[in-house]
Every structure is written in structure tokens, then in C-alpha cells.
Write a protein that holds these residues in place. Structure first.
Motif, PDB file in Angstrom:
ATOM      1  N   ILE A 103       0.794  11.549  -9.959  1.00 32.96           N
ATOM      2  CA  ILE A 103      -0.445  10.867 -10.363  1.00 32.96           C
ATOM      3  C   ILE A 103      -0.582   9.564  -9.576  1.00 32.96           C
ATOM      4  O   ILE A 103      -1.651   9.226  -9.085  1.00 32.96           O
ATOM      5  N   LYS A 104       0.516   8.843  -9.454  1.00 31.45           N
ATOM      6  CA  LYS A 104       0.545   7.606  -8.662  1.00 31.45           C
ATOM      7  C   LYS A 104       1.943   7.510  -8.066  1.00 31.45           C
ATOM      8  O   LYS A 104       2.886   7.077  -8.741  1.00 31.45           O
ATOM      9  N   ILE A 105       2.066   7.944  -6.806  1.00 29.47           N
ATOM     10  CA  ILE A 105       3.384   7.932  -6.162  1.00 29.47           C
ATOM     11  C   ILE A 105       3.844   6.492  -5.942  1.00 29.47           C
ATOM     12  O   ILE A 105       3.043   5.564  -5.963  1.00 29.47           O
ATOM     13  N   TRP A 106       5.129   6.345  -5.739  1.00 29.20           N
ATOM     14  CA  TRP A 106       5.680   5.016  -5.499  1.00 29.20           C
ATOM     15  C   TRP A 106       5.049   4.408  -4.244  1.00 29.20           C
ATOM     16  O   TRP A 106       4.816   5.103  -3.251  1.00 29.20           O
ATOM     17  N   PRO A 107       4.798   3.103  -4.254  1.00 27.93           N
ATOM     18  CA  PRO A 107       4.198   2.448  -3.081  1.00 27.93           C
ATOM     19  C   PRO A 107       5.032   2.634  -1.810  1.00 27.93           C
ATOM     20  O   PRO A 107       4.477   2.783  -0.721  1.00 27.93           O
ATOM     21  N   GLU A 108       6.356   2.661  -1.947  1.00 28.87           N
ATOM     22  CA  GLU A 108       7.211   2.829  -0.767  1.00 28.87           C
ATOM     23  C   GLU A 108       7.034   4.212  -0.144  1.00 28.87           C
ATOM     24  O   GLU A 108       7.138   4.367   1.077  1.00 28.87           O
ATOM     25  N   ILE A 109       6.762   5.204  -0.963  1.00 33.31           N
ATOM     26  CA  ILE A 109       6.542   6.571  -0.465  1.00 33.31           C
ATOM     27  C   ILE A 109       5.190   6.625   0.250  1.00 33.31           C
ATOM     28  O   ILE A 109       5.081   7.145   1.369  1.00 33.31           O
ATOM     29  N   ARG A 110       4.178   6.061  -0.384  1.00 33.15           N
ATOM     30  CA  ARG A 110       2.845   5.998   0.231  1.00 33.15           C
ATOM     31  C   ARG A 110       2.921   5.272   1.571  1.00 33.15           C
ATOM     32  O   ARG A 110       2.402   5.763   2.582  1.00 33.15           O
ATOM     33  N   ASP A 111       3.601   4.137   1.599  1.00 35.83           N
ATOM     34  CA  ASP A 111       3.697   3.351   2.828  1.00 35.83           C
ATOM     35  C   ASP A 111       4.448   4.102   3.921  1.00 35.83           C
ATOM     36  O   ASP A 111       4.087   4.029   5.099  1.00 35.83           O
ATOM     37  N   SER A 112       5.494   4.858   3.544  1.00 38.78           N
ATOM     38  CA  SER A 112       6.239   5.615   4.554  1.00 38.78           C
ATOM     39  C   SER A 112       5.376   6.705   5.170  1.00 38.78           C
ATOM     40  O   SER A 112       5.501   7.003   6.359  1.00 38.78           O
TER      41      SER A 112
END
Length: 151
Positions: free
Chosen positions: A64-73
Motif C-alpha cells: 500500500i505504501k512501500i518503504w521510502p528507501e525501496i521507492r528511492d532505490s
């Protein structure tokens, strides 16, 4: 022959018609377009989830809302768009990427990223490798067999 006034945009009727045709053609292609007009590379992959309704629900909750570090990677690797679809236990991922994206480079970066490794460890609890998977391979690239734009 009747003369038509230029549309309010300052373009002639012919120029406006061509723009409409270009937009329509771009919308009909199965591959997203770059701002410069060329097709954006696309990767389609598949993977199964374990046949456990509670695990599937938990997997969906994490997304639903992935971790920001995953999105950034993902963004850092050149992924510009990603969608995951689910039917039963079979997942289908579409990744639209820029020209600097490489599956092997993304895998290498993920291998040394502590947060990505933590995320992957959690996700693997819900996932089930396909028979076509390599030893450490989870998401498997799919072969495109049809594209309407090629017809």
C-alpha cells in the motif's frame, strides 16, 4: 474551398489535426513514451505468492505504501514506473525504465543495500519461486509474444 481560421492556439487546422493524430497514436501504443517521443523500455516479470490468503493479504498491505528507501532505490536505478498485478497467487510486474536501467546493475545495487535486503527478506516470506527461476532468482522476466502496435 472554404477557408478555416486558425484555432486559438495559433496553429493551422492541419497542424492541429496532426497534433491530435500524434497524440492518439501515442496513446494507442502499448509502451509508454518518453518526453522526447521515443518508446520507454519496459520489463515484464512474474512471480508467485504462497497459496495462503493471510500471507497474500499481508503482502498487499506492505505494498500500500512501500518503504521510502525501496521507492528511492527504484527511482535511483532508473525505474520510472512500476505496477504489480495479482490473479490468485500469480503476480505480474510491469517496470517502465529509462535508458540507464539495467537488471544486473539493479541486482548488484540491491545486494549491498541493507534496507533493500531487509525488504526482500520480508517479501520472500510471502513469495514462492517459479520452476523457471534460477537458484537466487525470484522475479522472472517474461517474453512478449504480441504487441498491437506492431500489427
Amino acid at each position: 474551398m472554404k477557408h478555416f481560421d486558425a484555432p486559438p492556439t495559433g496553429k493551422t487546422v492541419c497542424e492541429t489535426t496532426m497534433i491530435v493524430f500524434q497524440i492518439t497514436a501515442a496513446l494507442r501504443t502499448s509502451t509508454p513514451r518518453r518526453k522526447t517521443g521515443g518508446p520507454m523500455p519496459r520489463h515484464c516479470l512474474t512471480l508467485d505468492l504462497k497459496d495462503d490468503p493471510a500471507a497474500i493479504a499481508e503482502y498487499k498491505r506492505y505494498h500500500i505504501k512501500i518503504w521510502p528507501e525501496i521507492r528511492d532505490s527504484l527511482f535511483h536505478a532508473g525505474v520510472e514506473g512500476m505496477e504489480i498485478y495479482l490473479l490468485g497467487t500469480r503476480m505480474f510486474m510491469i517496470m517502465d525504465v529509462n535508458d540507464r536501467f539495467s537488471l544486473s546493475a539493479k541486482a548488484a545495487a540491491d545486494a549491498v543495500n541493507v534496507k533493500v535486503q531487509e525488504w526482500e527478506t520480508i517479501m520472500h516470506r510471502f513469495q514462492q519461486q517459479l520452476p523457471q527461476s534460477g537458484t537466487d532468482q525470484w522475479w522472472v522476466p517474461m517474453e512478449r509474444v504480441f504487441n498491437l502496435a506492431d500489427q
